[in-house]
Motif scaffolding. Structure first.
Motif, PDB file in Angstrom:
ATOM      1  N   GLY B  23       0.813  -1.214   0.000  1.00 21.42           N
ATOM      2  CA  GLY B  23       0.000   0.000   0.000  1.00 21.42           C
ATOM      3  C   GLY B  23       0.838   1.252   0.000  1.00 21.42           C
ATOM      4  N   TRP B  24       0.122   2.345   0.225  1.00 18.52           N
ATOM      5  CA  TRP B  24       0.749   3.667   0.175  1.00 18.52           C
ATOM      6  C   TRP B  24       0.965   4.221   1.587  1.00 18.52           C
ATOM      7  N   VAL B  25       2.022   4.984   1.740  1.00 18.00           N
ATOM      8  CA  VAL B  25       2.260   5.680   3.007  1.00 18.00           C
ATOM      9  C   VAL B  25       1.255   6.836   3.088  1.00 18.00           C
ATOM     10  N   ASP B  26       0.232   6.631   3.908  1.00 15.00           N
ATOM     11  CA  ASP B  26      -0.803   7.653   4.032  1.00 15.00           C
ATOM     12  C   ASP B  26      -0.324   8.785   4.929  1.00 15.00           C
ATOM     13  N   ARG B  27       0.338   8.393   6.039  1.00 18.51           N
ATOM     14  CA  ARG B  27       0.801   9.367   7.005  1.00 18.51           C
ATOM     15  C   ARG B  27       1.936   8.724   7.786  1.00 18.51           C
ATOM     16  N   ARG B  28       2.799   9.539   8.265  1.00 18.78           N
ATOM     17  CA  ARG B  28       3.923   9.031   9.034  1.00 18.78           C
ATOM     18  C   ARG B  28       4.114   9.913  10.251  1.00 18.78           C
ATOM     19  N   ARG B  29       4.242   9.265  11.433  1.00 23.88           N
ATOM     20  CA  ARG B  29       4.607   9.990  12.651  1.00 23.88           C
ATOM     21  C   ARG B  29       5.830   9.313  13.239  1.00 23.88           C
ATOM     22  N   ASP B  30       6.661  10.085  13.840  1.00 24.39           N
ATOM     23  CA  ASP B  30       7.864   9.529  14.458  1.00 24.39           C
ATOM     24  C   ASP B  30       7.824   9.816  15.939  1.00 24.39           C
ATOM     25  N   HIS B  31       8.209   8.833  16.709  1.00 26.19           N
ATOM     26  CA  HIS B  31       8.109   8.969  18.153  1.00 26.19           C
ATOM     27  C   HIS B  31       9.180   8.103  18.789  1.00 26.19           C
ATOM     28  N   GLY B  32      10.098   8.765  19.394  1.00 26.43           N
ATOM     29  CA  GLY B  32      11.159   8.025  20.095  1.00 26.43           C
ATOM     30  C   GLY B  32      11.958   7.106  19.189  1.00 26.43           C
ATOM     31  N   GLY B  33      12.290   7.608  17.974  1.00 22.53           N
ATOM     32  CA  GLY B  33      13.117   6.803  17.075  1.00 22.53           C
ATOM     33  C   GLY B  33      12.339   5.705  16.340  1.00 22.53           C
ATOM     34  N   VAL B  34      11.051   5.629  16.622  1.00 19.73           N
ATOM     35  CA  VAL B  34      10.220   4.632  15.947  1.00 19.73           C
ATOM     36  C   VAL B  34       9.306   5.354  14.963  1.00 19.73           C
ATOM     37  N   ALA B  35       9.170   4.765  13.748  1.00 23.34           N
ATOM     38  CA  ALA B  35       8.266   5.368  12.766  1.00 23.34           C
ATOM     39  C   ALA B  35       6.937   4.629  12.773  1.00 23.34           C
ATOM     40  N   PHE B  36       5.864   5.393  12.907  1.00 23.47           N
ATOM     41  CA  PHE B  36       4.513   4.837  12.823  1.00 23.47           C
ATOM     42  C   PHE B  36       3.936   5.255  11.484  1.00 23.47           C
ATOM     43  N   ILE B  37       3.666   4.254  10.667  1.00 24.79           N
ATOM     44  CA  ILE B  37       3.205   4.556   9.313  1.00 24.79           C
ATOM     45  C   ILE B  37       1.780   4.062   9.125  1.00 24.79           C
ATOM     46  N   ASP B  38       0.900   4.951   8.690  1.00 25.75           N
ATOM     47  CA  ASP B  38      -0.435   4.523   8.262  1.00 25.75           C
ATOM     48  C   ASP B  38      -0.295   4.015   6.839  1.00 25.75           C
ATOM     49  N   LEU B  39      -0.407   2.700   6.689  1.00 28.35           N
ATOM     50  CA  LEU B  39      -0.293   2.123   5.353  1.00 28.35           C
ATOM     51  C   LEU B  39      -1.704   1.951   4.790  1.00 28.35           C
ATOM     52  N   ARG B  40      -1.932   2.492   3.593  1.00 27.53           N
ATOM     53  CA  ARG B  40      -3.288   2.547   3.026  1.00 27.53           C
ATOM     54  C   ARG B  40      -3.379   1.718   1.747  1.00 27.53           C
ATOM     55  N   ASP B  41      -4.376   0.861   1.641  1.00 24.35           N
ATOM     56  CA  ASP B  41      -4.743   0.327   0.333  1.00 24.35           C
ATOM     57  C   ASP B  41      -6.230   0.595   0.147  1.00 24.35           C
ATOM     58  N   ALA B  42      -6.829  -0.005  -0.896  1.00 22.04           N
ATOM     59  CA  ALA B  42      -8.233   0.322  -1.196  1.00 22.04           C
ATOM     60  C   ALA B  42      -9.174  -0.077  -0.067  1.00 22.04           C
ATOM     61  N   SER B  43      -8.727  -1.008   0.779  1.00 24.47           N
ATOM     62  CA  SER B  43      -9.614  -1.521   1.830  1.00 24.47           C
ATOM     63  C   SER B  43      -9.568  -0.680   3.093  1.00 24.47           C
ATOM     64  N   GLY B  44      -8.545   0.120   3.269  1.00 28.04           N
ATOM     65  CA  GLY B  44      -8.434   0.912   4.486  1.00 28.04           C
ATOM     66  C   GLY B  44      -6.992   1.107   4.912  1.00 28.04           C
ATOM     67  N   ILE B  45      -6.826   1.299   6.197  1.00 31.99           N
ATOM     68  CA  ILE B  45      -5.520   1.680   6.738  1.00 31.99           C
ATOM     69  C   ILE B  45      -5.109   0.753   7.865  1.00 31.99           C
ATOM     70  N   ALA B  46      -3.823   0.415   7.925  1.00 26.09           N
ATOM     71  CA  ALA B  46      -3.286  -0.290   9.094  1.00 26.09           C
ATOM     72  C   ALA B  46      -2.026   0.439   9.546  1.00 26.09           C
ATOM     73  N   GLN B  47      -1.815   0.430  10.863  1.00 29.22           N
ATOM     74  CA  GLN B  47      -0.614   1.075  11.391  1.00 29.22           C
ATOM     75  C   GLN B  47       0.555   0.101  11.339  1.00 29.22           C
ATOM     76  N   VAL B  48       1.634   0.564  10.715  1.00 31.23           N
ATOM     77  CA  VAL B  48       2.854  -0.244  10.620  1.00 31.23           C
ATOM     78  C   VAL B  48       3.921   0.430  11.493  1.00 31.23           C
ATOM     79  N   VAL B  49       4.581  -0.375  12.299  1.00 30.25           N
ATOM     80  CA  VAL B  49       5.608   0.144  13.202  1.00 30.25           C
ATOM     81  C   VAL B  49       6.976  -0.279  12.677  1.00 30.25           C
ATOM     82  N   ILE B  50       7.823   0.710  12.394  1.00 29.18           N
ATOM     83  CA  ILE B  50       9.164   0.412  11.894  1.00 29.18           C
ATOM     84  C   ILE B  50      10.171   0.905  12.924  1.00 29.18           C
TER      85      ILE B  50
END
Lengths: 593, 593
Positions: B23-50
């Motif tokens: 999917g697509w990177v819908d939004r990205r937030r960074d917090h304490g060296g960790v990236a929280f990415i809202d990954l979006r496809d046609a069905s919706g969004i899931a939070q990915v933690v990198i």
């Protein structure tokens, strides 16, 4: 409704009921002053009995009637077990003529079956009558049923039906565009799409993920019997897929479509590589309803003294029982080959007595003669045809001979559906070859795309396709049935850098690329997902499902000679006023010039 | 598939599973060296933690990723109840960048909602980005859902989907044709259809009985915001039916279509005669979301001394609370009326103290003043607008004023769907009136068809429509929603003699009729059944279902300024080579000339 029941729905259960029917006089018989009329609507036929001679008198074939009467059991011995309504008849109490019919240019009665003797010209000029005949009507209804089967399956898989524009921009796809002058932009024009290719790719960039459309497409090509200037293609595109996903999806559609004619297609469908298809069948759309594979004999004749067989390629195809062909028929094969641009078609006859016949045999060494049956698989009584020269031309000739053998020997069974996927086609071919085979070479380079410029390389050729274009295989797949290409597709390029390298191979300059495909290259800059798809020629599919030779039979209002609609006589001469209004002038010279 | 799951499908049930998402990177937030990415496809969004900073570093908005990781419960307090996947997150173990994205011309993130500040031009130039935004994506998906609802209902009713040709012959239908030069027939041209009208009638003659098509249609008209040069119409035709059957069928489709947005439409829909619609609402497409009916005052002022009201027609429309409008606003109404070609808009203010205000009042007699509130239904505080002159022009002005009042007073509730059928329209109108209102008058006669030349008269006018064309009513019905005509249809003429009489009224000579419609007249000779149908503008329907003002929003790739596609920049200038190939020359003069 003007009726209470459809004619074909009446059964013994209805006996005693008063019904009102509407329909056409399919057939009329008179017996003892009573008229028996087969009244036909789309559902079938019911027998109507009219006792009033004055009422019955004017009714002729294809009059449109509204009949009220009581449903009765037919008299003992008069039931017709071949007709669903054969147990009953309707005793008319009221008959209204809704419309009359002039004498018909040809018979349309269902009762008589389709008359094969009516010429295409007459039928299509009166297509509205032709469509009342069972075969034409059922082809139309089958198409609707097939579309529904396709849509149901795609809906189950959560595809989104999207309409793409048809007043659009020309994108070179191998054929000539129909153009539409843009009155509001003098000197500019729209093109009617040859396919929605670029728009469906843009939909993938737009995140649609699963797209389909029954897309009207257009190609301004010279006329052929199996071609229409406008045609319908089932157009599909998917994101985040590879070849297996597209193939699996399309196979589910094939199963659904063929189920409409009660044929169970077994999946997975066979696959053959392009290279194998060319080697074994001399065609990229092999007819697999029968064997008779080509046998390569290049090595076998590597030391031959027979000059004709001292070639890049020598190959053969077997004609079972062909040794008994009269000399005239063998000569006809030579003419057949010459018509296809070959110098002739060499052959060896394997006589029943074990001897070899024909002019070639005596040029072969004893050893060459001795091993020939084993090499070619020939049985006593067979004929084996040979071609020698370039592999490409020789295989094409042998492939065509193979299909011709199949036709003459009744191996092209219309009730058999031999599907195959043809995969691993070359990505590029020399532009000169494309032009020689009648295609348009897109771009100014030495190479042109075999599929189209948006087809990706197979992953293993991603690094090398531009340094060694002749070796690269495309990530493409064609679906073939009984020697016809029903459709094809590919995994597309989704990266701007790869797309630009492909354009470069094809000799499409940055400037041209920007001008013609700039919007696609732009889209690739903003997160285009991996995607791929397929397009299926629905007219071809219907041709197979209805087992008809002419594509015109499966089209509601087909065009004939060079794009003429025999019914409306379109295209029509333009008047000066129309010309001025449309902002267009037509070139007066002969089109042939 | 490149993924094992869609992003929007993940739930607490998946916790502990290893999944691969794309999917697509819908939004990205960074917090304490960790990236929280809202990954979006046609069905919706899931939070990915990198957790790997190096991996996360390059990832920006709209990058396309393939992420493998384990589904985990979000830490206490971090669950997002607004998100279906809000209970979980995916702890990435592998991140592959499938494609990058350049900085975006506008924000597409779902999380931010649709930004209303992005201009149409920019959005449509990058429609592939616009389509990733929730509103555009859902409009596209809704269209697909609506089409399916329509098809399912029509399939249940045994309709046959038939494709009619689009390279066809011009048949005058009130707008300018797009023309396509026929290269193989120099000097001749195809027309793109304004509707499949004649073909669907031919299908009825052909015994199809129940036809439908989602038909692409074309009109080469000057640009308006609610118009596209190509549009889609649900095209339906049925045999052996009368008006009630077509209306009942269409109402079932309206119910099915509005159900896709969870609106229950109550049927039968209201009906209003054309005459009533004009009298009460000053429009043949009345907006019935609010009342404020016009009140005719011709009789009331029959003996008035006020010259302006000594007219063929005097009528009024009430503006609740309008008496408190400042003078500037009342002046603005005069400008508004003048822009519509009127001389002004008379008004009377019903002041709260019971007095009458405004310049008209003092011209009225005491008696006229006294009864005015009762006549017009005015309450203290209202303003009543008057128009006087020809009934036609005055009603049109008052009808427009009524809608404008509704707009200013917030009565045009987008969540209300007020449907009505408008029936019993006149069959003919004076040709001069048609031309004056911007339509094309087909034929050279004093009368032209209000609907089209193939519309039948109501049965009671069958004998007299040609001797008294001004009185004849058409067997026609338009369906209107909230002041927009969604579609319309009619019971057609199916007899050659009736059709010829209609042509005669319209001044279409036998010669012209034969040349332009000969194929239809011929067809009518051979048992044409009674038939009728309807066409529904699907773009308009979608506009209502999505409650959007601009029709462009419901079209995948809309055209803007005078038919330009902002994405591909079609139409394109034609080159000399293309011109020669297409057999066409474009008139160089300015289109305005």
């Amino acid at each position: 409704m003007l009726r209470t029941h459809t004619t074909g729905s009446l059964r013994a259960d209805h006996i005693g009921q008063t019904v009102t029917l509407t329909g056409w006089v399919d057939r009329r018989r008179d017996h003892g002053g009573v008229a028996f009329i087969d009244l036909r609507d789309a559902s079938g036929i019911a027998q109507v009995v009219i006792r009033d001679e004055e009422v019955a008198h004017p009714l002729r074939s294809e009059f449109v009637l509204r009949v009220t009467g009581e449903v009765s059991r037919r008299p003992e011995g008069n039931a017709n077990p071949n007709l669903p309504t054969g147990d009953i008849e309707v005793i008319a109490t009221d008959v209204e003529v809704l419309n009359e019919s002039a004498p018909l240019p040809f018979q349309v009665s269902t009762g008589l079956g389709d008359s094969e003797t009516v010429g295409e010209d007459v039928r299509f000029k009166h297509r509205y009558l032709d469509l009342r005949r069972p075969s034409a009507a059922s082809a139309l209804r089958l198409r609707s049923k097939v579309y529904k089967a396709v849509r149901d399956e795609l809906d189950k898989r959560e595809f989104v039906e999207v309409e793409t524009p048809t007043l659009t921009r020309s994108t070179p796809e191998g054929a000539r565009d129909f153009v539409v002058p843009a009155r509001l932009h003098p000197g500019s024009w729209y093109a009617l799409p040859q396919s929605p290719q670029l728009f469906k790719q843009l939909l993938m960039v737009g995140g649609v993920e699963k797209y389909y459309q029954m897309a009207r497409c257009y190609r301004d090509e010279d006329f052929r019997a199996d071609r229409q200037p406008e045609f319908t293609q089932l157009d599909i595109e998917m994101s985040f897929v590879d070849q297996e996903d597209v193939i699996e999806m399309m196979e589910s559609l094939v199963v659904a479509m063929w189920k409409t004619i009660d044929v169970d297609v077994q999946t997975p469908l066979p696959r053959i590589t392009y290279a194998d298809a060319m080697a074994k069948y001399g065609s990229d759309k092999p007819d697999l309803r029968f064997g008779l594979e080509l046998v390569e004999a290049t090595d076998y004749f590597s030391e031959t003294t027979f000059r004709v067989f001292q070639a890049e390629y020598v190959g053969s195809v077997r004609m079972p029982g062909g040794a008994s062909q009269p000399r005239k028929q063998l000569d006809a094969w030579q003419d057949w080959a010459k018509q296809r641009g070959a110098r002739g078609l060499a052959y060896v006859l394997f006589n029943e007595d074990g001897t070899l016949g024909g002019p070639v045999a005596k040029n072969l060494s004893e050893k060459e003669q001795a091993g020939l049956a084993e090499l070619t698989g020939a049985e006593p009584g067979d004929c084996v045809f040979f071609a020698a020269g370039s592999a490409k031309d020789s295989r094409a000739l042998l492939g065509a001979a193979r299909v011709e053998i199949g036709r003459r020997q009744g191996l092209l069974d219309p009730d058999t559906f031999a599907f195959t996927w043809v995969v691993d086609a070359p990505m590029f071919e020399p532009a000169a070859d494309a032009v020689a085979s009648g295609d348009v070479a897109v771009g100014a380079g030495a190479w042109t795309a075999v599929h189209h410029a948006f087809t990706g390389p197979k992953p293993e050729f991603e690094d090398t396709f531009d340094t060694d274009p002749g070796s690269a295989l495309a990530y493409a797949y064609d679906i073939v049935c009984n020697g016809t290409e029903l459709g094809g597709g590919s995994i597309r390029i989704h990266r701007e850098d790869v797309q630009k390298r492909v354009f470069e191979v094809m000799g499409i300059s940055d400037e041209v690329a920007d001008e013609q495909f700039g919007f696609l290259l732009d889209a690739f800059k903003f997160g285009a997902p991996p995607h791929g798809g397929i397009a299926l020629g629905m007219d071809r599919v219907l041709q197979h499902l209805t087992k008809t030779e002419s594509i015109r039979e499966v089209i509601a209002f087909p065009k004939t000679g060079n794009g003429f609609d025999p019914l409306t006589s379109a295209p029509a001469p333009i008047t000066d006023a129309q010309r001025a209004e449309a902002g267009v002038d037509f070139v007066a010279e002969d089109a042939e010039a």
